[in-house]
Structures are given as structure tokens and as C-alpha cells.
Design a protein around this motif. Structure first.
Motif, PDB file in Angstrom:
ATOM      1  N   GLN A  60      12.847  -5.441 -10.244  1.00 59.65           N
ATOM      2  CA  GLN A  60      13.757  -4.314 -10.069  1.00 59.65           C
ATOM      3  C   GLN A  60      13.267  -3.087 -10.826  1.00 59.65           C
ATOM      4  O   GLN A  60      13.371  -1.958 -10.338  1.00 59.65           O
ATOM      5  N   SER A  61      12.699  -3.302 -12.017  1.00 57.16           N
ATOM      6  CA  SER A  61      12.202  -2.172 -12.808  1.00 57.16           C
ATOM      7  C   SER A  61      11.068  -1.454 -12.086  1.00 57.16           C
ATOM      8  O   SER A  61      10.975  -0.222 -12.100  1.00 57.16           O
ATOM      9  N   GLU A  62      10.196  -2.224 -11.440  1.00 57.90           N
ATOM     10  CA  GLU A  62       9.087  -1.628 -10.689  1.00 57.90           C
ATOM     11  C   GLU A  62       9.612  -0.891  -9.464  1.00 57.90           C
ATOM     12  O   GLU A  62       9.129   0.194  -9.116  1.00 57.90           O
ATOM     13  N   ALA A  63      10.605  -1.482  -8.801  1.00 58.09           N
ATOM     14  CA  ALA A  63      11.209  -0.827  -7.635  1.00 58.09           C
ATOM     15  C   ALA A  63      11.855   0.490  -8.031  1.00 58.09           C
ATOM     16  O   ALA A  63      11.740   1.498  -7.323  1.00 58.09           O
ATOM     17  N   ASN A  64      12.535   0.493  -9.178  1.00 61.02           N
ATOM     18  CA  ASN A  64      13.166   1.722  -9.668  1.00 61.02           C
ATOM     19  C   ASN A  64      12.121   2.776  -9.998  1.00 61.02           C
ATOM     20  O   ASN A  64      12.327   3.975  -9.755  1.00 61.02           O
ATOM     21  N   TYR A  65      10.991   2.339 -10.556  1.00 64.44           N
ATOM     22  CA  TYR A  65       9.924   3.267 -10.909  1.00 64.44           C
ATOM     23  C   TYR A  65       9.362   3.937  -9.656  1.00 64.44           C
ATOM     24  O   TYR A  65       9.157   5.158  -9.626  1.00 64.44           O
ATOM     25  N   ILE A  66       9.117   3.155  -8.632  1.00 67.75           N
ATOM     26  CA  ILE A  66       8.568   3.695  -7.383  1.00 67.75           C
ATOM     27  C   ILE A  66       9.559   4.668  -6.747  1.00 67.75           C
ATOM     28  O   ILE A  66       9.182   5.721  -6.228  1.00 67.75           O
ATOM     29  N   LYS A  67      10.835   4.328  -6.810  1.00 68.11           N
ATOM     30  CA  LYS A  67      11.872   5.211  -6.255  1.00 68.11           C
ATOM     31  C   LYS A  67      11.912   6.534  -7.007  1.00 68.11           C
ATOM     32  O   LYS A  67      12.118   7.599  -6.405  1.00 68.11           O
ATOM     33  N   GLU A 109       0.820  -1.209   0.000  1.00 66.35           N
ATOM     34  CA  GLU A 109       0.000   0.000   0.000  1.00 66.35           C
ATOM     35  C   GLU A 109       0.857   1.264   0.000  1.00 66.35           C
ATOM     36  O   GLU A 109       0.651   2.163  -0.816  1.00 66.35           O
ATOM     37  N   ARG A 110       1.827   1.320   0.901  1.00 62.78           N
ATOM     38  CA  ARG A 110       2.659   2.519   0.988  1.00 62.78           C
ATOM     39  C   ARG A 110       3.852   2.481   0.041  1.00 62.78           C
ATOM     40  O   ARG A 110       4.568   3.463  -0.100  1.00 62.78           O
ATOM     41  N   LYS A 111       4.069   1.333  -0.592  1.00 61.70           N
ATOM     42  CA  LYS A 111       5.138   1.166  -1.579  1.00 61.70           C
ATOM     43  C   LYS A 111       6.531   1.417  -1.001  1.00 61.70           C
ATOM     44  O   LYS A 111       7.435   1.888  -1.694  1.00 61.70           O
ATOM     45  N   GLN A 112       6.715   1.095   0.268  1.00 62.44           N
ATOM     46  CA  GLN A 112       8.039   1.268   0.861  1.00 62.44           C
ATOM     47  C   GLN A 112       8.995   0.195   0.347  1.00 62.44           C
ATOM     48  O   GLN A 112       8.592  -0.910  -0.010  1.00 62.44           O
ATOM     49  N   SER A 113      10.280   0.543   0.324  1.00 63.33           N
ATOM     50  CA  SER A 113      11.305  -0.426  -0.071  1.00 63.33           C
ATOM     51  C   SER A 113      11.613  -1.335   1.113  1.00 63.33           C
ATOM     52  O   SER A 113      11.187  -1.077   2.248  1.00 63.33           O
ATOM     53  N   LEU A 114      12.372  -2.391   0.844  1.00 59.97           N
ATOM     54  CA  LEU A 114      12.744  -3.310   1.930  1.00 59.97           C
ATOM     55  C   LEU A 114      13.549  -2.595   3.008  1.00 59.97           C
ATOM     56  O   LEU A 114      13.350  -2.824   4.201  1.00 59.97           O
ATOM     57  N   SER A 115      14.467  -1.735   2.590  1.00 58.02           N
ATOM     58  CA  SER A 115      15.284  -1.020   3.579  1.00 58.02           C
ATOM     59  C   SER A 115      14.431  -0.054   4.396  1.00 58.02           C
ATOM     60  O   SER A 115      14.658   0.128   5.601  1.00 58.02           O
ATOM     61  N   GLU A 116      13.449   0.568   3.749  1.00 58.25           N
ATOM     62  CA  GLU A 116      12.565   1.480   4.477  1.00 58.25           C
ATOM     63  C   GLU A 116      11.711   0.721   5.491  1.00 58.25           C
ATOM     64  O   GLU A 116      11.505   1.186   6.621  1.00 58.25           O
ATOM     65  N   ILE A 117      11.218  -0.451   5.090  1.00 60.80           N
ATOM     66  CA  ILE A 117      10.436  -1.277   6.016  1.00 60.80           C
ATOM     67  C   ILE A 117      11.298  -1.720   7.185  1.00 60.80           C
ATOM     68  O   ILE A 117      10.865  -1.735   8.340  1.00 60.80           O
ATOM     69  N   SER A 118      12.528  -2.069   6.873  1.00 64.49           N
ATOM     70  CA  SER A 118      13.470  -2.487   7.915  1.00 64.49           C
ATOM     71  C   SER A 118      13.631  -1.399   8.971  1.00 64.49           C
ATOM     72  O   SER A 118      13.606  -1.668  10.174  1.00 64.49           O
ATOM     73  N   PHE A 125       8.608  11.998 -19.474  1.00 62.36           N
ATOM     74  CA  PHE A 125       9.348  10.744 -19.369  1.00 62.36           C
ATOM     75  C   PHE A 125       8.745   9.852 -18.294  1.00 62.36           C
ATOM     76  O   PHE A 125       8.870  10.123 -17.097  1.00 62.36           O
ATOM     77  N   ASN A 126       8.082   8.788 -18.748  1.00 57.94           N
ATOM     78  CA  ASN A 126       7.416   7.893 -17.817  1.00 57.94           C
ATOM     79  C   ASN A 126       7.076   6.594 -18.539  1.00 57.94           C
ATOM     80  O   ASN A 126       6.389   6.610 -19.567  1.00 57.94           O
TER      81      ASN A 126
END
Length: 201
Positions: A49-56, A16-25, A183-184
């Protein structure tokens, strides 16, 4: 009793919040490998990884929102813009949405499509002006700023290139050639899908 991260916590933070693993940690106070372990136990699939990069790259969410219920005039604008993109747009990358033309009317119509139908964030729109050595750069930027109703200061310029000759070129490219860009990857995919529905992909 040793506390473990709950499935509800992980789903809320990751999905839901789209946090990364490090942020959740950091949020929950667990090592990253523990978060990965419990996500696997709960059957929470990890992002590519592509989705993670997009969210970042888009921490505030999608920088656009497609308008679904269109007026008759907006439907006309949509198909006009798709036609313009098919003829004048960049289709070689999976993220760049660019239309280039020396006619302000063409650029303005595509800008209207991006702003009114795709509802892109205006601060994400980019404008690039390519001038020629016989153009007056200051006059050209002011011309495009007035025609597109944008500040000349936000128009990026490149080093002027050699003129293309005489005749109609002088009239057509008096103020250079403008490119509007956004660019998206998600919006690019949407536009290409819409072109595909029209048999234009």
C-alpha cells in the motif's frame, strides 16, 4: 471465445506503466477482481500500500534523479551537504527532508545539493520563513529571496513569534530563520543510507 487479460498486458500496465488496479480495469475493460485473479495466476506480485500511495503521489515518476558521476567539486558538495543535514536536518520522519538555519550560506549549499546532485524538480522545493516580532516580514522575505536567488513570493511564512532576547540574537536572526524542504520517502531513505555509510545514521 471469452478474452482474458494476457500476462504481457498486465506486466506492461502494472509493472512498467505503474497503473493501479482500477486503471488497468478501465484500460482493458475487465472488473477489478478479474484483474486481481489473473495477476495472481501469472505470479505478478501486488504492490504494498505504501508503494501504491507513492506512485499515486508521483504520477510522473520520481521527482528526483541522483547524479552518480560526480566531479571533485560535486563530491565535496555532497559530503558538505550530508554534514549539514546531520547537524541541522530533520531526521525524525521517513519523508521530510528539511534543513533549518539563519545563515543563507547553509541553506544555499543544501539547496545546491538538492538541485545539482539529487536533481530534484525545483517546483517541489519548499521554503518556510519563521520570523520574530521585531523582524520586518517584507524585508526578511526580500532578503532571503535575494540570497537564495528565488522569488520572495514562493517563501511561505508563519505567524511571527516572540523575540529570543538581546545581544547576538539581534544580529543572527535579523531576517528570521529559513527552512528548505523537500518531501519524498525515497530520497529521504537515500540520504539516511548515505549518512549510515559515514557512520552518522
Amino acid at each position: 471465445m471469452v478474452r482474458i487479460p494476457t500476462e504481457l498486458e498486465l506486466r506492461k500496465l502494472y509493472l512498467e506503466r505503474k497503473q493501479s488496479l482500477s486503471e488497468i480495469s478501465k484500460t482493458l475493460g475487465f472488473k477489478t477482481h478479474k484483474i486481481i485473479y489473473w495477476m495472481s495466476k501469472y505470479g505478478i506480485a501486488r504492490r504494498r500500500q505504501s508503494e501504491a500511495n507513492y506512485i499515486k503521489a508521483n504520477p510522473d515518476g520520481e521527482p528526483f534523479c541522483i547524479k552518480r558521476r560526480l566531479t571533485r567539486d560535486e563530491v565535496k558538495l555532497k559530503y558538505l551537504a550530508l554534514g549539514l543535514y546531520w547537524g541541522e536536518g530533520n531526521k525524525t520522519t521517513n519523508y521530510a527532508i528539511r534543513v533549518t538555519n539563519s545563515d543563507p550560506g547553509v541553506i544555499k549549499q543544501f539547496m545546491r545539493y538538492l538541485k545539482n546532485i539529487c536533481q530534484v524538480r525545483e517546483n517541489k522545493l519548499c521554503f518556510y520563513l519563521q520570523t520574530f516580532k521585531d523582524n520586518d516580514l517584507v524585508v526578511a522575505r526580500e532578503y532571503w529571496g535575494e540570497k537564495l536567488e528565488i522569488l520572495p513570493e514562493i517563501i511561505h511564512t508563519a505567524k511571527p513569534i516572540h523575540s529570543m532576547g538581546k545581544g547576538t540574537y539581534k544580529k543572527i536572526c535579523k531576517y528570521g530563520v529559513m527552512t528548505i524542504g523537500f518531501f519524498n520517502t525515497h530520497l529521504k531513505s537515500y540520504i539516511m543510507d548515505e549518512l549510515g555509510k559515514l557512520g552518522m545514521k
